[in-house]
Design an enzyme around this catalytic site. Structure first.
Site, mmCIF file in Angstrom:
data_model
loop_
_atom_site.group_PDB
_atom_site.id
_atom_site.type_symbol
_atom_site.label_atom_id
_atom_site.label_comp_id
_atom_site.label_asym_id
_atom_site.label_seq_id
_atom_site.Cartn_x
_atom_site.Cartn_y
_atom_site.Cartn_z
ATOM 1 N N ARG A 237 75.099 16.753 -45.574
ATOM 2 C CA ARG A 237 75.922 15.851 -46.543
ATOM 3 C C ARG A 237 75.973 14.408 -45.652
ATOM 4 N NH1 ARG A 237 75.205 18.803 -50.178
ATOM 5 N NH2 ARG A 237 76.778 19.806 -51.340
ATOM 6 N N GLU A 266 76.945 8.009 -52.710
ATOM 7 C CA GLU A 266 76.001 8.245 -53.566
ATOM 8 C C GLU A 266 76.236 7.669 -55.111
ATOM 9 O OE1 GLU A 266 74.780 12.086 -53.089
ATOM 10 O OE2 GLU A 266 74.083 12.070 -50.824
ATOM 11 N N HIS A 285 68.829 12.323 -53.156
ATOM 12 C CA HIS A 285 69.359 13.704 -53.264
ATOM 13 C C HIS A 285 68.780 14.582 -54.016
ATOM 14 C CE1 HIS A 285 73.600 15.609 -52.331
ATOM 15 N NE2 HIS A 285 72.552 16.538 -52.356
#
Length: 324
Positions: A237, A266, A285
Site C-alpha cells: 500500500r 491514487e 495500481h
C-alpha cells in the site's frame, strides 16, 4: 421474497445472472450520493453490497439497516471500518488467494524493469537517441544471484520470493513475519530483523498489509539503512512508505531506484516528482489487473454474497466474530 443486493463494481453477464437467480439486484455508481432518494431507497432495502473500492462510512451503514454482508472485490480492506461492521453484525468478505500469483508477477516485473532500466531505455529508443552502442552510464544491474529482501512474507510475498529464488537464483531474506521453517527449507530463505534486511538486500520488496503499525514503515531512517545500489519495490500500500522521504532519497542517491504500483494518493498527482524521475517505474495500481484475475476476484465476491445471504459461511470472511 428475494433479498436485495447492491452492485457497485464490474460483474460479467454470467456473474450478474448467477446472483439474479437468487436475489434482487440494484446497480449503483460510485461515489454514492446519499442525498439522492433512489440511493437512500436502495440502501434501506439492501441486504448486501458487492464491489471494489466500496465507500463504507458510518452514514452509509446507518442508511442500510438490513445489511448482512459486504463483499469487496479486493484483498485489502484498510478503507473499510471492520470494527464497526463487526459491532453491527455485518460480515465483511474479501478476495485473497485468487490474485496472489498475478500480483507477484507485477512485483517481479518491477524488479526486472527497475534493475534493467526497461522503461527508461525503451523511451530513450523511441525518442530516437539510439545512435550508437550504449556506454556504462546506460547500463543496468543484474537480478540473477542478488539478494531479495521481502518485508512481509504472506501469500504474495512468498510468491515473489519463489520467483526470485527458483527462477533467478536469488538469496531470499524476510522480515515482519513469523518464522517460516518450511519456506526456509524450500527457498533457502533467512529471517532477519528489518534493519538487518534493509542493510543486506539488493532489492527490498514490500508486501505487508497497511495497519497502524506499518503506516510509514519505510521512512528516511529506513531508506538510509539501504545500500546506495539498492532498489525499493512497493506492491503493498502506498502509505507503507513515507513518500516524501522516498522522493528525497531518490533525488539524493540514497537508494538507486524504486518500482511502485501503489501510492499515498491514487491516482498519483500529475505534479508528483516521481513522474519525472528516470529511476522510478510507476504503475497505476495494476497488481491484479488481468482479465483472468479480475474475473476470478469478482466470482469470489459473488460466491461470498450468495453463501452469506443463504445462511452459509462465506469463503473469505474477514471478521470471523460475525459468524461464530
Amino acid at each position: 421474497m428475494k433479498k436485495n443486493v447492491i452492485v457497485m463494481g464490474q460483474l460479467s453477464t454470467a456473474q450478474w445472472s448467477e446472483l439474479e437467480q437468487h436475489f434482487q439486484l440494484v446497480e449503483l455508481a460510485k461515489p454514492l450520493d446519499l442525498t439522492q432518494p433512489e440511493v437512500r431507497t436502495a440502501l434501506d432495502e439492501a441486504h448486501a453490497l458487492i464491489g471494489s473500492g466500496l465507500p463504507i462510512t458510518t452514514e452509509l451503514l446507518d442508511a442500510a439497516p438490513k445489511l448482512e454482508v459486504i463483499a469487496t472485490i479486493s484483498v485489502g480492506y484498510d478503507n473499510i471500518p471492520v470494527d464497526e461492521l463487526t459491532r453491527r453484525g455485518i460480515m465483511l468478505c474479501n478476495t485473497p488467494d485468487v490474485l496472489t500469483e498475478t500480483t507477484a508477477d507485477t512485483g517481479f516485473a518491477l524488479v526486472m524493469a527497475t534493475a534493467r532500466r526497461v522503461v527508461e531505455l525503451a523511451e530513450w529508443v523511441k525518442a530516437g537517441h539510439w545512435q550508437a552502442s550504449l556506454g556504462p552510464d546506460m547500463f543496468g544491474s543484474d537480478v540473477n544471484g542478488k539478494t531479495l529482501g521481502m518485508v512481509g512474507f504472506g501469500r504474495i510475498g512468498q510468491a515473489v520470493a519463489r520467483r526470485g529464488a527458483l527462477g533467478f537464483g536469488m538469496k531470499v531474506l524476510y522480515s515482519n513475519a513469523s518464522p517460516k521453517p518450511e519456506l526456509e527449507k524450500e527457498l533457502g530463505a533467512e529471517r532477519r530483523e528489518l534493519n538487518e534486511l534493509l542493510a543486506e538486500a539488493d532489492f527490498v520488496c514490500l508486501t505487508v498489509p497497511l495497519t497502524a503499525e506499518t503506516e510509514k514503515l519505510i521512512g528516511a531512517e529506513q531508506l538510509a539503512q539501504m545500500k546506495t545500489s539498492a532498489i525499493l519495490i512497493n506492491i503493498a500500500r502506498g502509505k507503507v512508505v513515507d513518500e516524501n522521504a522516498l522522493i528525497d532519497a531518490l533525488e539524493k542517491g540514497v537508494i538507486k531506484a524504486a518500482g511502485l504500483d501503489v501510492f499515498k494518493q491514487e491516482p498519483l498527482s500529475v505534479s508528483s516528482p516521481l513522474l519525472t524521475m528516470p529511476n522510478v517505474v510507476a504503475l497505476p495500481h495494476i497488481g491484479s489487473a488481468t482479465h483472468e484475475t479480475r474475473q476470478a476476484m469478482a466470482q469470489r465476491a459473488v460466491d461470498n454474497v450468495r453463501l452469506a445471504l443463504q445462511g452459509e459461511r462465506p469463503i473469505s470472511l474477514v471478521n470471523e466474530e460475525t459468524w461464530t
